[in-house]
Design a protein around this motif. Structure first.
Motif, mmCIF file in Angstrom:
data_model
loop_
_atom_site.group_PDB
_atom_site.id
_atom_site.type_symbol
_atom_site.label_atom_id
_atom_site.label_comp_id
_atom_site.label_asym_id
_atom_site.label_seq_id
_atom_site.Cartn_x
_atom_site.Cartn_y
_atom_site.Cartn_z
ATOM 1 N N THR A 3 0.856 -1.176 0.000
ATOM 2 C CA THR A 3 0.000 0.000 0.000
ATOM 3 C C THR A 3 0.891 1.225 0.000
ATOM 4 O O THR A 3 1.987 1.215 0.552
ATOM 5 C CB THR A 3 -0.925 0.038 1.243
ATOM 6 O OG1 THR A 3 -0.120 0.046 2.416
ATOM 7 C CG2 THR A 3 -1.862 -1.153 1.262
ATOM 8 N N TYR A 4 0.427 2.264 -0.641
ATOM 9 C CA TYR A 4 1.182 3.499 -0.743
ATOM 10 C C TYR A 4 0.390 4.606 -0.061
ATOM 11 O O TYR A 4 -0.831 4.543 0.004
ATOM 12 C CB TYR A 4 1.413 3.873 -2.213
ATOM 13 C CG TYR A 4 2.329 2.914 -2.930
ATOM 14 C CD1 TYR A 4 3.687 3.153 -3.002
ATOM 15 C CD2 TYR A 4 1.829 1.764 -3.509
ATOM 16 C CE1 TYR A 4 4.529 2.266 -3.640
ATOM 17 C CE2 TYR A 4 2.670 0.862 -4.149
ATOM 18 C CZ TYR A 4 4.024 1.122 -4.213
ATOM 19 O OH TYR A 4 4.850 0.247 -4.837
ATOM 20 N N VAL A 47 2.726 5.184 -11.269
ATOM 21 C CA VAL A 47 1.923 5.252 -12.486
ATOM 22 C C VAL A 47 1.791 3.876 -13.134
ATOM 23 O O VAL A 47 0.718 3.502 -13.595
ATOM 24 C CB VAL A 47 2.538 6.261 -13.489
ATOM 25 C CG1 VAL A 47 1.822 6.202 -14.827
ATOM 26 C CG2 VAL A 47 2.500 7.657 -12.913
ATOM 27 N N GLY A 48 2.846 3.106 -13.149
ATOM 28 C CA GLY A 48 2.800 1.767 -13.742
ATOM 29 C C GLY A 48 1.746 0.892 -13.097
ATOM 30 O O GLY A 48 1.032 0.155 -13.775
ATOM 31 N N GLU A 49 1.635 0.970 -11.769
ATOM 32 C CA GLU A 49 0.628 0.172 -11.068
ATOM 33 C C GLU A 49 -0.775 0.691 -11.359
ATOM 34 O O GLU A 49 -1.717 -0.083 -11.482
ATOM 35 C CB GLU A 49 0.909 0.157 -9.568
ATOM 36 C CG GLU A 49 2.120 -0.682 -9.221
ATOM 37 C CD GLU A 49 2.324 -0.836 -7.734
ATOM 38 O OE1 GLU A 49 1.342 -0.724 -6.974
ATOM 39 O OE2 GLU A 49 3.470 -1.091 -7.339
ATOM 40 N N LEU A 50 -0.927 1.994 -11.469
ATOM 41 C CA LEU A 50 -2.224 2.577 -11.802
ATOM 42 C C LEU A 50 -2.674 2.142 -13.192
ATOM 43 O O LEU A 50 -3.831 1.779 -13.403
ATOM 44 C CB LEU A 50 -2.174 4.100 -11.721
ATOM 45 C CG LEU A 50 -1.982 4.695 -10.328
ATOM 46 C CD1 LEU A 50 -1.744 6.202 -10.434
ATOM 47 C CD2 LEU A 50 -3.180 4.403 -9.451
ATOM 48 N N VAL A 51 -1.744 2.161 -14.147
ATOM 49 C CA VAL A 51 -2.064 1.758 -15.519
ATOM 50 C C VAL A 51 -2.420 0.280 -15.554
ATOM 51 O O VAL A 51 -3.388 -0.119 -16.211
ATOM 52 C CB VAL A 51 -0.883 2.072 -16.474
ATOM 53 C CG1 VAL A 51 -1.095 1.437 -17.844
ATOM 54 C CG2 VAL A 51 -0.687 3.574 -16.596
#
Length: 79
Positions: free
Chosen positions: A18-19, A26-30
């Motif tokens: 968790t962040y 961004v990579g995880e969001l995409v």
């Protein structure tokens, strides 16, 4: 001195990182958006398929009624 906030993930008991709010890479969001889009498209395809099956059943019933009417007209009987 400038304070720098850490964007290092914190591992939860479930094993997922968790962040802090708004700090997810961004990579995880995409990747998550891509997965959600895939699930959405698959769900829409299942819905469209179910709707087409239902329409097919209605057209079948309508065609059967029409065939019965045509036979009844020729034979002068009722369905």
């Amino acid at each position: 001195m400038i304070a720098v906030s850490s964007t290092q993930p914190h591992t939860t008991g479930s094993g997922r990182d968790t962040y802090p709010s708004g700090q997810e890479p961004v990579g995880e969001l995409v990747q998550r958006a891509s997965q959600q889009l895939t699930e959405l498209v698959r769900g829409e395809m299942r819905l469209a398929q179910a709707e087409m099956k239902e329409k097919g059943k209605r057209y079948e019933a309508g065609a059967a009624d029409g065939a019965c009417w045509a036979q009844a007209t020729r034979a002068e009987i009722s369905c």
